[in-house]
Design an enzyme around this catalytic site. Structure first.
Site, PDB file in Angstrom:
ATOM      1  N   THR A 126     -50.556   2.397 -15.441  1.00  0.00           N
ATOM      2  CA  THR A 126     -49.362   2.747 -14.660  1.00  0.00           C
ATOM      3  C   THR A 126     -48.120   2.733 -15.538  1.00  0.00           C
ATOM      4  OG1 THR A 126     -47.895   1.878 -12.946  1.00  0.00           O
ATOM      5  CG2 THR A 126     -49.335   0.282 -13.990  1.00  0.00           C
ATOM      6  N   ASP A 127     -47.116   3.502 -15.138  1.00  0.00           N
ATOM      7  CA  ASP A 127     -45.849   3.467 -15.885  1.00  0.00           C
ATOM      8  C   ASP A 127     -45.145   2.123 -15.731  1.00  0.00           C
ATOM      9  OD1 ASP A 127     -45.001   3.714 -13.241  1.00  0.00           O
ATOM     10  OD2 ASP A 127     -43.685   5.431 -13.593  1.00  0.00           O
ATOM     11  N   GLU A 128     -45.555   1.319 -14.731  1.00  0.00           N
ATOM     12  CA  GLU A 128     -44.874   0.035 -14.507  1.00  0.00           C
ATOM     13  C   GLU A 128     -45.074  -0.934 -15.663  1.00  0.00           C
ATOM     14  OE1 GLU A 128     -45.002  -1.789 -10.677  1.00  0.00           O
ATOM     15  OE2 GLU A 128     -44.868   0.124  -9.647  1.00  0.00           O
ATOM     16  N   TYR A 151     -48.075  -7.759 -10.695  1.00  0.00           N
ATOM     17  CA  TYR A 151     -48.950  -6.567 -10.734  1.00  0.00           C
ATOM     18  C   TYR A 151     -48.871  -5.886 -12.097  1.00  0.00           C
ATOM     19  CZ  TYR A 151     -50.027  -1.578 -10.304  1.00  0.00           C
ATOM     20  OH  TYR A 151     -50.505  -0.312 -10.538  1.00  0.00           O
ATOM     21  N   SER A 152     -47.660  -5.567 -12.544  1.00  0.00           N
ATOM     22  CA  SER A 152     -47.565  -4.812 -13.798  1.00  0.00           C
ATOM     23  C   SER A 152     -47.982  -5.674 -14.993  1.00  0.00           C
ATOM     24  CB  SER A 152     -46.176  -4.197 -13.985  1.00  0.00           C
ATOM     25  OG  SER A 152     -45.166  -5.159 -13.863  1.00  0.00           O
ATOM     26  N   LYS A 155     -51.668  -5.287 -15.156  1.00  0.00           N
ATOM     27  CA  LYS A 155     -52.072  -3.963 -15.662  1.00  0.00           C
ATOM     28  C   LYS A 155     -51.809  -3.877 -17.170  1.00  0.00           C
ATOM     29  CE  LYS A 155     -53.356  -0.819 -13.565  1.00  0.00           C
ATOM     30  NZ  LYS A 155     -54.733  -0.393 -13.171  1.00  0.00           N
ATOM     31  N   ASN A 180     -45.363   7.094  -9.891  1.00  0.00           N
ATOM     32  CA  ASN A 180     -45.721   6.889  -8.471  1.00  0.00           C
ATOM     33  C   ASN A 180     -46.423   8.097  -7.865  1.00  0.00           C
ATOM     34  OD1 ASN A 180     -43.498   4.919  -8.981  1.00  0.00           O
ATOM     35  ND2 ASN A 180     -43.878   4.440  -6.831  1.00  0.00           N
ATOM     36  N   ARG A 215     -37.742   6.285  -8.253  1.00  0.00           N
ATOM     37  CA  ARG A 215     -39.152   6.432  -8.623  1.00  0.00           C
ATOM     38  C   ARG A 215     -39.392   7.886  -8.980  1.00  0.00           C
ATOM     39  NH1 ARG A 215     -38.402   1.875  -9.033  1.00  0.00           N
ATOM     40  NH2 ARG A 215     -39.594   0.079  -8.261  1.00  0.00           N
TER      41      ARG A 215
HETATM   42  P1  NAD Z   1     -55.613   1.363  -3.890  1.00  0.00           P
HETATM   43  O1  NAD Z   1     -55.140  -0.022  -3.640  1.00  0.00           O
HETATM   44  O2  NAD Z   1     -55.392   2.407  -2.857  1.00  0.00           O
HETATM   45  O3  NAD Z   1     -57.189   1.343  -4.181  1.00  0.00           O
HETATM   46  C1  NAD Z   1     -57.775   0.379  -5.007  1.00  0.00           C
HETATM   47  C2  NAD Z   1     -59.287   0.444  -4.779  1.00  0.00           C
HETATM   48  O4  NAD Z   1     -59.903  -0.491  -5.673  1.00  0.00           O
HETATM   49  C3  NAD Z   1     -59.722   0.061  -3.361  1.00  0.00           C
HETATM   50  O5  NAD Z   1     -60.680   0.966  -2.882  1.00  0.00           O
HETATM   51  C4  NAD Z   1     -60.317  -1.336  -3.527  1.00  0.00           C
HETATM   52  O6  NAD Z   1     -61.321  -1.630  -2.573  1.00  0.00           O
HETATM   53  C5  NAD Z   1     -60.870  -1.251  -4.937  1.00  0.00           C
HETATM   54  N1  NAD Z   1     -60.990  -2.566  -5.591  1.00  0.00           N
HETATM   55  C6  NAD Z   1     -60.026  -3.524  -5.711  1.00  0.00           C
HETATM   56  N2  NAD Z   1     -60.523  -4.577  -6.377  1.00  0.00           N
HETATM   57  C7  NAD Z   1     -61.805  -4.285  -6.696  1.00  0.00           C
HETATM   58  C8  NAD Z   1     -62.837  -4.982  -7.391  1.00  0.00           C
HETATM   59  N3  NAD Z   1     -62.644  -6.206  -7.883  1.00  0.00           N
HETATM   60  N4  NAD Z   1     -64.036  -4.362  -7.550  1.00  0.00           N
HETATM   61  C9  NAD Z   1     -64.243  -3.107  -7.043  1.00  0.00           C
HETATM   62  N5  NAD Z   1     -63.322  -2.422  -6.360  1.00  0.00           N
HETATM   63  C10 NAD Z   1     -62.107  -3.007  -6.197  1.00  0.00           C
HETATM   64  O7  NAD Z   1     -54.974   1.778  -5.287  1.00  0.00           O
HETATM   65  P2  NAD Z   1     -54.460   3.208  -5.796  1.00  0.00           P
HETATM   66  O8  NAD Z   1     -53.064   3.373  -5.414  1.00  0.00           O
HETATM   67  O9  NAD Z   1     -55.466   4.228  -5.469  1.00  0.00           O
HETATM   68  O10 NAD Z   1     -54.479   2.935  -7.382  1.00  0.00           O
HETATM   69  C11 NAD Z   1     -55.666   3.159  -8.131  1.00  0.00           C
HETATM   70  C12 NAD Z   1     -55.386   2.832  -9.584  1.00  0.00           C
HETATM   71  O11 NAD Z   1     -54.327   3.643 -10.073  1.00  0.00           O
HETATM   72  C13 NAD Z   1     -54.945   1.388  -9.816  1.00  0.00           C
HETATM   73  O12 NAD Z   1     -55.553   0.932 -10.997  1.00  0.00           O
HETATM   74  C14 NAD Z   1     -53.435   1.473  -9.980  1.00  0.00           C
HETATM   75  O13 NAD Z   1     -52.971   0.460 -10.819  1.00  0.00           O
HETATM   76  C15 NAD Z   1     -53.291   2.838 -10.626  1.00  0.00           C
HETATM   77  N6  NAD Z   1     -52.030   3.553 -10.365  1.00  0.00           N
HETATM   78  C16 NAD Z   1     -51.576   3.716  -9.092  1.00  0.00           C
HETATM   79  C17 NAD Z   1     -50.428   4.468  -8.865  1.00  0.00           C
HETATM   80  C18 NAD Z   1     -49.882   4.696  -7.471  1.00  0.00           C
HETATM   81  O14 NAD Z   1     -48.784   5.242  -7.333  1.00  0.00           O
HETATM   82  N7  NAD Z   1     -50.588   4.342  -6.421  1.00  0.00           N
HETATM   83  C19 NAD Z   1     -49.745   5.042  -9.952  1.00  0.00           C
HETATM   84  C20 NAD Z   1     -50.237   4.841 -11.248  1.00  0.00           C
HETATM   85  C21 NAD Z   1     -51.394   4.108 -11.433  1.00  0.00           C
HETATM   86  O1  DAU Z   2     -45.133   3.564 -10.745  1.00  0.00           O
HETATM   87  C1  DAU Z   2     -46.490   3.480 -10.419  1.00  0.00           C
HETATM   88  C2  DAU Z   2     -46.697   2.403  -9.386  1.00  0.00           C
HETATM   89  O2  DAU Z   2     -46.149   2.889  -8.166  1.00  0.00           O
HETATM   90  C3  DAU Z   2     -48.155   2.018  -9.207  1.00  0.00           C
HETATM   91  O3  DAU Z   2     -48.625   1.440 -10.395  1.00  0.00           O
HETATM   92  C4  DAU Z   2     -48.316   1.024  -8.047  1.00  0.00           C
HETATM   93  O4  DAU Z   2     -49.691   0.767  -7.825  1.00  0.00           O
HETATM   94  C5  DAU Z   2     -47.718   1.626  -6.803  1.00  0.00           C
HETATM   95  O5  DAU Z   2     -47.781   0.703  -5.749  1.00  0.00           O
HETATM   96  C6  DAU Z   2     -46.264   2.043  -7.044  1.00  0.00           C
HETATM   97  O6  DAU Z   2     -45.404   0.874  -7.199  1.00  0.00           O
HETATM   98  P1  DAU Z   2     -43.939   0.823  -6.524  1.00  0.00           P
HETATM   99  O7  DAU Z   2     -43.554  -0.594  -6.384  1.00  0.00           O
HETATM  100  O8  DAU Z   2     -42.993   1.725  -7.220  1.00  0.00           O
HETATM  101  O9  DAU Z   2     -44.301   1.507  -5.088  1.00  0.00           O
HETATM  102  P2  DAU Z   2     -43.917   1.110  -3.587  1.00  0.00           P
HETATM  103  O10 DAU Z   2     -44.412   2.252  -2.749  1.00  0.00           O
HETATM  104  O11 DAU Z   2     -44.326  -0.258  -3.229  1.00  0.00           O
HETATM  105  O12 DAU Z   2     -42.325   1.168  -3.617  1.00  0.00           O
HETATM  106  C7  DAU Z   2     -41.628   2.333  -4.012  1.00  0.00           C
HETATM  107  C8  DAU Z   2     -40.135   2.029  -3.918  1.00  0.00           C
HETATM  108  O13 DAU Z   2     -39.783   1.864  -2.543  1.00  0.00           O
HETATM  109  C9  DAU Z   2     -39.727   0.750  -4.601  1.00  0.00           C
HETATM  110  O14 DAU Z   2     -38.427   0.917  -5.146  1.00  0.00           O
HETATM  111  C10 DAU Z   2     -39.656  -0.276  -3.467  1.00  0.00           C
HETATM  112  C11 DAU Z   2     -39.223   0.571  -2.289  1.00  0.00           C
HETATM  113  N1  DAU Z   2     -39.689   0.142  -0.954  1.00  0.00           N
HETATM  114  C12 DAU Z   2     -41.032  -0.048  -0.777  1.00  0.00           C
HETATM  115  C13 DAU Z   2     -41.533  -0.454   0.444  1.00  0.00           C
HETATM  116  C14 DAU Z   2     -43.004  -0.682   0.638  1.00  0.00           C
HETATM  117  C15 DAU Z   2     -38.798  -0.033   0.103  1.00  0.00           C
HETATM  118  O15 DAU Z   2     -37.576   0.178  -0.053  1.00  0.00           O
HETATM  119  N2  DAU Z   2     -39.293  -0.431   1.313  1.00  0.00           N
HETATM  120  C16 DAU Z   2     -40.614  -0.665   1.528  1.00  0.00           C
HETATM  121  O16 DAU Z   2     -40.993  -1.056   2.663  1.00  0.00           O
END
Ligand code: NAD
Ligand code: DAU
Length: 337
Positions: A126-128, A151-152, A155, A180, A215
């Site tokens: 992740t970029d985080e 979290y970050s 990662k 994101n 974001r």
């Molecule tokens: P998510 O939370 O929607 O899904 C995570 C999945 O991993 C779930 O299906 C969960 O059951 C599974 N999981 C968790 N722990 C596990 C374990 N110990 N063994 C097997 N399965 C397990 O997450 P997402 O948003 O789809 O993110 C997926 C990946 O991409 C993550 O590694 C996250 O760090 C990365 N990522 C997410 C974003 C974003 O914006 N959501 C951006 C950049 C990178």
């Molecule tokens: O940048 C990549 C990351 O983006 C991924 O690695 C993470 O898995 C993913 O969860 C996401 O992290 P963020 O913290 O940026 O995403 P989130 O959707 O939680 O929040 C986005 C922005 O919105 C952040 O500035 C916090 C704000 N926010 C979030 C929630 C849930 C609010 O203002 N209100 C809210 O209720």
């Protein structure tokens, strides 16, 4: 590489990736290992559960013997590791599981991949991991890692382990660092689906702090094509940033959602900020575009319209996801804000 172990393939991005591979690359076998935490949902893959090239395995990436058996039984050529605890707010209230799954789980996969001589290990990062930006500049692959949330930090630690396995044992790896994501099947703890869900149900929209946190948004399908591109074309040992140059302050995204669903801005409520909240992310993705020829398929305006329409059309999916534990989560997370 046609025989893939995809971890976390029942989550948001993982399920979109599994769907893309099974739909567009019929020569690939996908073994999908997922623990089905609160974020894992087989309803994300309903129409693919009995697909001839899909094997779903309910299990934990921390289970070394299971991972080794899968690599052996299916003669896996590449691992794509999506599995992780992914929500920053949850990492603040309970960081331990983030170490277990994101660091320990990745280490388990790395050891198995090394021992079974897997041809490529792709770590979905992740970029985080780069930390937070001020008003200027972008993250490049050379930006030093400086994570701020549990979290970050987990990662970033996993990224270091992946690179250590490359240097120490010659494991062929790639790391992708995406901004994101948004799109279908995202759990409504994250900003965009949470705001869509609340707006549809005339609930307040909780905006952390001043709402001017920035974001850089990418449609989930475009993240999936970028990962595919890396898997197919990247030399081992390379790191790629992924993003689509769509920086937006949170309030702008929230106002756009309200306009799209025809609800008033009076639903917006500013609440207590997230501790350690990163101010701004912006990703320089020129390396993957230049070296591998990847580019996003939709603009933010197109992607967000498709996304909102998807949630409106899939109200049953959303209703199932927010039943049960989600209600407790929401109450606890937002009660004192
Ligand atoms: P998510 O939370 O929607 O899904 C995570 C999945 O991993 C779930 O299906 C969960 O059951 C599974 N999981 C968790 N722990 C596990 C374990 N110990 N063994 C097997 N399965 C397990 O997450 P997402 O948003 O789809 O993110 C997926 C990946 O991409 C993550 O590694 C996250 O760090 C990365 N990522 C997410 C974003 C974003 O914006 N959501 C951006 C950049 C990178
Ligand atoms: O940048 C990549 C990351 O983006 C991924 O690695 C993470 O898995 C993913 O969860 C996401 O992290 P963020 O913290 O940026 O995403 P989130 O959707 O939680 O929040 C986005 C922005 O919105 C952040 O500035 C916090 C704000 N926010 C979030 C929630 C849930 C609010 O203002 N209100 C809210 O209720």
């Amino acid at each position: 590489m046609r025989r893939l172990l995809v971890t976390g393939g029942a989550g948001f991005i993982g399920s979109n990736f599994v769907r893309m591979v099974l739909s567009e690359h019929p020569d690939c076998l996908v073994v999908n290992l997922d623990k089905l935490t609160y974020a894992g949902n087989l309803e994300n893959l309903t129409e693919f559960m009995s697909h001839k090239n899909h094997r779903f395995v309910h299990g934990d990436i921390c289970d070394g013997p299971l991972v080794t058996r899968l690599l052996d039984e299916y003669r896996i050529e590449a691992i794509v590791n999506f599995a992780a605890e992914s929500h920053v707010d949850r990492s603040i209230t309970g960081p331990k599981i983030f170490i277990d799954s994101n660091v320990g789980g990745t280490l388990t996969l790395l050891e198995a991949a090394r021992d079974m001589k897997v041809e490529r290990f792709l770590q979905v990062s992740t970029d985080e991991v780069y930390g937070s930006l001020g008003s200027e500049g972008m993250f490049t692959e050379r930006t030093p890692l400086s994570p701020n949330s549990p979290y970050s930090a987990s990662k970033a630690s996993a990224d270091h382990f992946v690179q250590a396995f490359g240097r120490t044992w010659g494991l062929p790896y790639n790391i992708t660092r995406c901004s994101n994501n948004y799109g279908p099947y995202q759990f409504p703890e994250k900003l965009i689906p949470l705001m869509i869900h609340n707006a549809i149900h005339d609930k307040e929209l909780p905006v952390y702090g001043d709402g001017l946190y920035v974001r850089d948004w990418l449609y989930v399908y475009d993240h999936c094509t970028a990962i595919w591109c890396v898997l197919r074309n990247a030399p081992p040992g390379e790191v790629y940033n992924i993003g689509g140059c769509n920086e937006k302050p949170n309030l702008e995204v929230i106002r756009l959602i309200l306009r799209h669903v025809g609800k008033p801005e009076t639903l917006i409520r500013h609440v207590k900020d997230r501790p350690g909240h990163d101010r701004r992310y912006a990703i320089d993705a020129s390396k993957i575009m230049r070296e591998l020829g990847w580019k996003p398929s939709v603009t933010f305006e197109e992607g967000i319209a498709k996304t909102i329409d998807w949630y409106l059309a899939n109200d049953q999916w959303l209703a199932h996801v927010v039943s049960g534990d989600y209600q407790n989560y929401y109450r606890t997370m937002y009660a004192n804000r």
